[in-house]
Motif scaffolding. Structure first.
Motif, PDB file in Angstrom:
ATOM      1  N   GLU A   1     -11.051  -7.247   3.152  1.00  0.00           N
ATOM      2  CA  GLU A   1     -11.667  -6.937   4.437  1.00  0.00           C
ATOM      3  C   GLU A   1     -10.587  -6.470   5.410  1.00  0.00           C
ATOM      4  N   VAL A   2     -10.880  -5.438   6.170  1.00  0.00           N
ATOM      5  CA  VAL A   2      -9.983  -4.942   7.199  1.00  0.00           C
ATOM      6  C   VAL A   2     -10.236  -5.766   8.460  1.00  0.00           C
ATOM      7  N   THR A   3      -9.186  -6.244   9.127  1.00  0.00           N
ATOM      8  CA  THR A   3      -9.380  -7.103  10.297  1.00  0.00           C
ATOM      9  C   THR A   3      -8.872  -6.475  11.595  1.00  0.00           C
ATOM     10  N   ALA A   4      -8.634  -5.168  11.589  1.00  0.00           N
ATOM     11  CA  ALA A   4      -8.245  -4.433  12.795  1.00  0.00           C
ATOM     12  C   ALA A   4      -8.713  -2.982  12.623  1.00  0.00           C
ATOM     13  N   ALA A   5      -8.609  -2.191  13.667  1.00  0.00           N
ATOM     14  CA  ALA A   5      -9.004  -0.775  13.612  1.00  0.00           C
ATOM     15  C   ALA A   5      -7.904   0.009  12.899  1.00  0.00           C
ATOM     16  N   TYR A   6      -7.984   0.062  11.589  1.00  0.00           N
ATOM     17  CA  TYR A   6      -6.943   0.628  10.736  1.00  0.00           C
ATOM     18  C   TYR A   6      -7.330   2.024  10.254  1.00  0.00           C
ATOM     19  N   THR A   7      -6.393   2.978  10.341  1.00  0.00           N
ATOM     20  CA  THR A   7      -6.608   4.322   9.810  1.00  0.00           C
ATOM     21  C   THR A   7      -5.815   4.461   8.522  1.00  0.00           C
ATOM     22  N   PRO A   8      -6.502   4.629   7.390  1.00  0.00           N
ATOM     23  CA  PRO A   8      -5.819   4.666   6.089  1.00  0.00           C
ATOM     24  C   PRO A   8      -5.256   6.043   5.757  1.00  0.00           C
TER      25      PRO A   8
ATOM     26  N   LYS B   1       0.846  -1.194   0.000  1.00  0.00           N
ATOM     27  CA  LYS B   1       0.000   0.000   0.000  1.00  0.00           C
ATOM     28  C   LYS B   1       0.878   1.240   0.000  1.00  0.00           C
ATOM     29  N   THR B   2       0.350   2.344  -0.506  1.00  0.00           N
ATOM     30  CA  THR B   2       1.153   3.556  -0.613  1.00  0.00           C
ATOM     31  C   THR B   2       1.294   4.276   0.719  1.00  0.00           C
ATOM     32  N   GLY B   3       0.383   4.079   1.653  1.00  0.00           N
ATOM     33  CA  GLY B   3       0.527   4.664   2.978  1.00  0.00           C
ATOM     34  C   GLY B   3       1.636   3.945   3.739  1.00  0.00           C
ATOM     35  N   THR B   4       2.398   4.679   4.555  1.00  0.00           N
ATOM     36  CA  THR B   4       3.542   4.086   5.251  1.00  0.00           C
ATOM     37  C   THR B   4       3.206   3.544   6.636  1.00  0.00           C
ATOM     38  N   SER B   5       2.023   3.829   7.146  1.00  0.00           N
ATOM     39  CA  SER B   5       1.667   3.349   8.485  1.00  0.00           C
ATOM     40  C   SER B   5       1.397   1.841   8.468  1.00  0.00           C
ATOM     41  N   THR B   6       1.943   1.160   9.463  1.00  0.00           N
ATOM     42  CA  THR B   6       1.684  -0.274   9.617  1.00  0.00           C
ATOM     43  C   THR B   6       0.822  -0.553  10.856  1.00  0.00           C
ATOM     44  N   THR B   7       0.413   0.484  11.569  1.00  0.00           N
ATOM     45  CA  THR B   7      -0.401   0.314  12.769  1.00  0.00           C
ATOM     46  C   THR B   7      -1.750  -0.296  12.416  1.00  0.00           C
TER      47      THR B   7
ATOM     48  N   VAL C   1       0.233  -6.157   6.972  1.00  0.00           N
ATOM     49  CA  VAL C   1       1.152  -5.260   6.278  1.00  0.00           C
ATOM     50  C   VAL C   1       2.021  -4.627   7.364  1.00  0.00           C
ATOM     51  N   GLY C   2       3.131  -5.284   7.652  1.00  0.00           N
ATOM     52  CA  GLY C   2       3.937  -4.905   8.799  1.00  0.00           C
ATOM     53  C   GLY C   2       5.312  -4.360   8.500  1.00  0.00           C
ATOM     54  N   ARG C   3       5.659  -4.229   7.238  1.00  0.00           N
ATOM     55  CA  ARG C   3       6.986  -3.739   6.868  1.00  0.00           C
ATOM     56  C   ARG C   3       6.837  -2.373   6.215  1.00  0.00           C
ATOM     57  N   ALA C   4       7.322  -1.313   6.892  1.00  0.00           N
ATOM     58  CA  ALA C   4       7.225   0.056   6.366  1.00  0.00           C
ATOM     59  C   ALA C   4       8.459   0.411   5.551  1.00  0.00           C
ATOM     60  N   PHE C   5       8.238   1.160   4.490  1.00  0.00           N
ATOM     61  CA  PHE C   5       9.292   1.687   3.639  1.00  0.00           C
ATOM     62  C   PHE C   5       9.053   3.185   3.476  1.00  0.00           C
ATOM     63  N   THR C   6       9.942   3.889   2.840  1.00  0.00           N
ATOM     64  CA  THR C   6       9.740   5.330   2.663  1.00  0.00           C
ATOM     65  C   THR C   6       8.619   5.642   1.668  1.00  0.00           C
ATOM     66  N   ASP C   7       8.284   4.691   0.811  1.00  0.00           N
ATOM     67  CA  ASP C   7       7.259   4.924  -0.203  1.00  0.00           C
ATOM     68  C   ASP C   7       6.019   4.054  -0.020  1.00  0.00           C
ATOM     69  N   GLY C   8       5.843   3.437   1.158  1.00  0.00           N
ATOM     70  CA  GLY C   8       4.659   2.611   1.391  1.00  0.00           C
ATOM     71  C   GLY C   8       4.930   1.542   2.423  1.00  0.00           C
ATOM     72  N   ALA C   9       4.107   0.500   2.403  1.00  0.00           N
ATOM     73  CA  ALA C   9       4.250  -0.613   3.337  1.00  0.00           C
ATOM     74  C   ALA C   9       3.825  -1.894   2.636  1.00  0.00           C
ATOM     75  N   SER C  10       4.327  -3.035   3.140  1.00  0.00           N
ATOM     76  CA  SER C  10       4.081  -4.300   2.463  1.00  0.00           C
ATOM     77  C   SER C  10       3.965  -5.440   3.470  1.00  0.00           C
ATOM     78  N   GLY C  11       3.246  -6.487   3.056  1.00  0.00           N
ATOM     79  CA  GLY C  11       3.132  -7.680   3.874  1.00  0.00           C
ATOM     80  C   GLY C  11       2.769  -8.882   3.023  1.00  0.00           C
TER      81      GLY C  11
END
Length: 154
Positions: A133-140, A53-59, A99-109
């Motif tokens: 489907e989202v399986t946690a309280a995720y803020t995009p 995903k293009t967002g960098t947050s993995t929370t 999606v637990g691995r953050a990078f400067t241009d996004g995140a991946s899992g």
């Protein structure tokens, strides 16, 4: 032989938090949700799914990719509504991806089949459709782009 089938979508331009069990999709309007369409998949075995995903947050970036053998899927709700569809007979299975691995241009899992489904999904159909489907309280991130890859073994 291993090959990859990739699809992507851009979610709406807002940062409204999801609740566990919500649909992540391209539109907030149910009739306008376009499912992911993975062409020429089977017959094969799907071993893993990747989400970038293009967002960098993995929370709380935890997702379940639902796959179907139906050529099209109608979601009962739009983005950020409860995940719901009428495709019980065409349901193939799901992959849980954190999606637990953050990078400067996004995140991946990378994920494997959801609990109770074994180590892979067998596919007889040539085309597979999917919903996320989202399986946690995720803020995009606003207008975040999700790229979904299926790892397919022939």
């Amino acid at each position: 032989m291993i090959r990859i089938s990739t699809q992507s979508f851009t979610r709406p331009a807002d940062t409204t938090a999801y609740a566990s069990g919500d649909l992540a999709a391209n539109s907030t309007t149910a009739g306008s949700v376009v499912p992911l369409l993975f062409g020429n998949v089977g017959p094969a075995t799907i071993r893993r799914a990747r989400i970038t995903k293009t967002g960098t947050s993995t929370t709380n970036a935890s997702f379940r990719l639902h796959l179907f053998t139906a050529p099209t899927i109608t979601a009962a709700n739009g983005d950020n509504g409860a995940f719901s569809t009428n495709q019980a007979q065409s349901y193939l299975g799901a992959f849980d991806v954190t999606v637990g691995r953050a990078f400067t241009d996004g995140a991946s899992g990378v994920g494997v089949p959801a609990s109770g489904q074994g180590t892979a999904l067998l596919v007889g159909n040539a085309n597979i459709t999917g919903l996320l489907e989202v399986t946690a309280a995720y803020t995009p991130a606003s207008a975040e782009v999700f790229r979904v890859e299926l790892e397919i073994e022939d």
